[in-house]
Enzyme design. Sequence first.
Site, PDB file in Angstrom:
ATOM      1  N   HIS A  63     -27.328 -82.389   3.939  1.00  0.00           N
ATOM      2  CA  HIS A  63     -28.038 -83.470   3.245  1.00  0.00           C
ATOM      3  C   HIS A  63     -28.803 -82.921   2.056  1.00  0.00           C
ATOM      4  CE1 HIS A  63     -29.593 -87.512   2.854  1.00  0.00           C
ATOM      5  NE2 HIS A  63     -30.823 -87.048   2.740  1.00  0.00           N
ATOM      6  N   HIS A  65     -30.219 -83.974  -2.046  1.00  0.00           N
ATOM      7  CA  HIS A  65     -30.412 -84.780  -3.244  1.00  0.00           C
ATOM      8  C   HIS A  65     -30.681 -83.751  -4.357  1.00  0.00           C
ATOM      9  CE1 HIS A  65     -30.729 -88.385  -0.807  1.00  0.00           C
ATOM     10  NE2 HIS A  65     -31.781 -87.907  -0.171  1.00  0.00           N
ATOM     11  N   ARG A  86     -42.364 -91.073  -3.698  1.00  0.00           N
ATOM     12  CA  ARG A  86     -41.187 -91.777  -4.216  1.00  0.00           C
ATOM     13  C   ARG A  86     -41.388 -92.199  -5.670  1.00  0.00           C
ATOM     14  NH1 ARG A  86     -38.525 -97.290  -1.764  1.00  0.00           N
ATOM     15  NH2 ARG A  86     -40.441 -98.145  -2.637  1.00  0.00           N
ATOM     16  N   TYR A 125     -27.024 -91.066  -5.140  1.00  0.00           N
ATOM     17  CA  TYR A 125     -27.312 -92.470  -5.472  1.00  0.00           C
ATOM     18  C   TYR A 125     -27.771 -92.676  -6.912  1.00  0.00           C
ATOM     19  CZ  TYR A 125     -32.170 -91.099  -4.346  1.00  0.00           C
ATOM     20  OH  TYR A 125     -33.392 -90.472  -4.295  1.00  0.00           O
ATOM     21  N   ARG A 210     -32.937-100.687   4.408  1.00  0.00           N
ATOM     22  CA  ARG A 210     -33.781-101.309   3.377  1.00  0.00           C
ATOM     23  C   ARG A 210     -32.971-101.613   2.125  1.00  0.00           C
ATOM     24  NH1 ARG A 210     -36.626 -97.832   1.214  1.00  0.00           N
ATOM     25  NH2 ARG A 210     -36.086 -95.930   2.369  1.00  0.00           N
ATOM     26  N   HIS A 230     -29.522 -92.852   5.743  1.00  0.00           N
ATOM     27  CA  HIS A 230     -30.919 -92.573   6.074  1.00  0.00           C
ATOM     28  C   HIS A 230     -31.338 -93.526   7.185  1.00  0.00           C
ATOM     29  CE1 HIS A 230     -31.615 -91.136   1.656  1.00  0.00           C
ATOM     30  NE2 HIS A 230     -31.553 -90.079   2.447  1.00  0.00           N
ATOM     31  N   GLU A 233     -36.532 -93.072   8.901  1.00  0.00           N
ATOM     32  CA  GLU A 233     -37.318 -91.970   8.371  1.00  0.00           C
ATOM     33  C   GLU A 233     -38.807 -92.287   8.409  1.00  0.00           C
ATOM     34  OE1 GLU A 233     -37.560 -89.173   4.324  1.00  0.00           O
ATOM     35  OE2 GLU A 233     -36.267 -90.939   4.377  1.00  0.00           O
ATOM     36  N   HIS A 267     -32.253 -87.906   9.235  1.00  0.00           N
ATOM     37  CA  HIS A 267     -33.655 -87.929   9.667  1.00  0.00           C
ATOM     38  C   HIS A 267     -33.766 -88.409  11.107  1.00  0.00           C
ATOM     39  CE1 HIS A 267     -34.724 -86.809   5.688  1.00  0.00           C
ATOM     40  NE2 HIS A 267     -34.343 -87.957   5.154  1.00  0.00           N
ATOM     41  N   ASP A 318     -32.400 -81.703   1.963  1.00  0.00           N
ATOM     42  CA  ASP A 318     -32.902 -82.969   1.421  1.00  0.00           C
ATOM     43  C   ASP A 318     -33.495 -82.803   0.030  1.00  0.00           C
ATOM     44  OD1 ASP A 318     -33.791 -85.550   1.073  1.00  0.00           O
ATOM     45  OD2 ASP A 318     -34.877 -85.680   2.946  1.00  0.00           O
TER      46      ASP A 318
END
Length: 440
Positions: A63, A65, A86, A125, A210, A230, A233, A267, A318
């Site tokens: 995993h 990003h 975030r 993404y 979400r 995900h 988490e 997660h 991650d």
Amino acid sequence: MTTYRCEQAWLPQGITRDVLITVADDGTIAAITTLDAPGEGWGPRGGEISLRGLVFPGFANAHSHAFHRALRGRTHGDGGTFWTWRERMYALAAKLDPDTYLALARAAYAEMALAGVTCVGEFHYLHHAPGGRRYDDPNAMGVALIQAAKDAGVRLTLLDTCYLAGGIGEPVSAEQLRFSDGTAQAWASRVADLEADATTRIGGAIHSVRAVPRAALSEVGACQGPLHVHLSEQPAENEACLAAYGRTPTELLAEAGVLGPRTTAVHATHLTAGDIALLGGSGTGACFCPTTEGDLADGLGPARELLSAGSPLSLGSDQHAVVDPLVEARALEHGERFRTGQRGRLSPDELLAAMTTAGHTALGWPEAGQLKVGAPADFVAVRLDTPRTAGCLPAQAMFAASASDVDTVVVGGRVVVRDGGHVLGDVGSLLAKAIEGLWA
């Protein structure tokens, strides 16, 4: 053919001394043999490449990003929460284009290679230009990631991620427009144009319950290749899902029919006993990212319970607060010790599986992750004579070693890291240049 002479190697039957690994021209393991005279010198012998220490199968980072690497050391000034972190991540995402993403991801993947990672799962993404405008090539950002992995010398599974909502029942925000294709059909159409090759595989991802509405879960889950998501988490995700659907996120995914052996829950931190049973009973994998989960104060997930229920465990870095599979492995066990007050919740063999076989399987490379004939020739030599590892039992090296002890990394029979240095040169300088340009 090329032959590597290993001082010790972690073979499927256990740790073995004086092992010869012969690599075929196609980058697979052609033969594994044990020498008759263990310990007989370590200079070059008949063209063999000598590997000191303990040779592991290549590590899988299940995993990643890649662009989050530019956040390391930049999010701690005021404490904050996952949600304030975030916002910083959104600000970074807004600065990237295919060229700057290529430079950053190349350096990030090279850092992973230095740590022994031979295969990366990129949970991708960041698809479009600011405002959601499509690039001339709608997959330009994904293509940049594929090229970055090739340049860094590692295998890649591009987990192209569907992202359609800003929260349950909420439209995407201005910052999230870059992530969204608008509909599941548009996402699937774009992903269909991505091409796998000898070092690249393509899979899909549900960003989260979400970000993908209930009605779209099954359609996204029908993608080809591995599927990641995900899951739970944050407690707020569970609360929102229960309020909207009367189900936990795991129950919602089960209802949509997307759980199963090709699916990995990333997660899987805040689970009920029923969630654990659904994940384990369906053979759904769980990818833990202990250093990120600690960095973001996410909490400790039920690793032992998931493994015992039937969920294979894998590991990821991650957001790359730390890039070190050996540290992630022992952090997985240490998390269990913090959570339960018991030692030995996960054995060295189980931690090795999380680093290797389970991780590769989660990324759609089931043939990789073991030193055996026919497997890809991906392996990592870890020194056992450093200030960190001197005196440790080889079978417990993951409790002592770190990325600093990785000496040699071979991917597809090609040496990518030798004497602790990457073929691209000074990876620190590559990272600094890529990151400083983004924050200038």
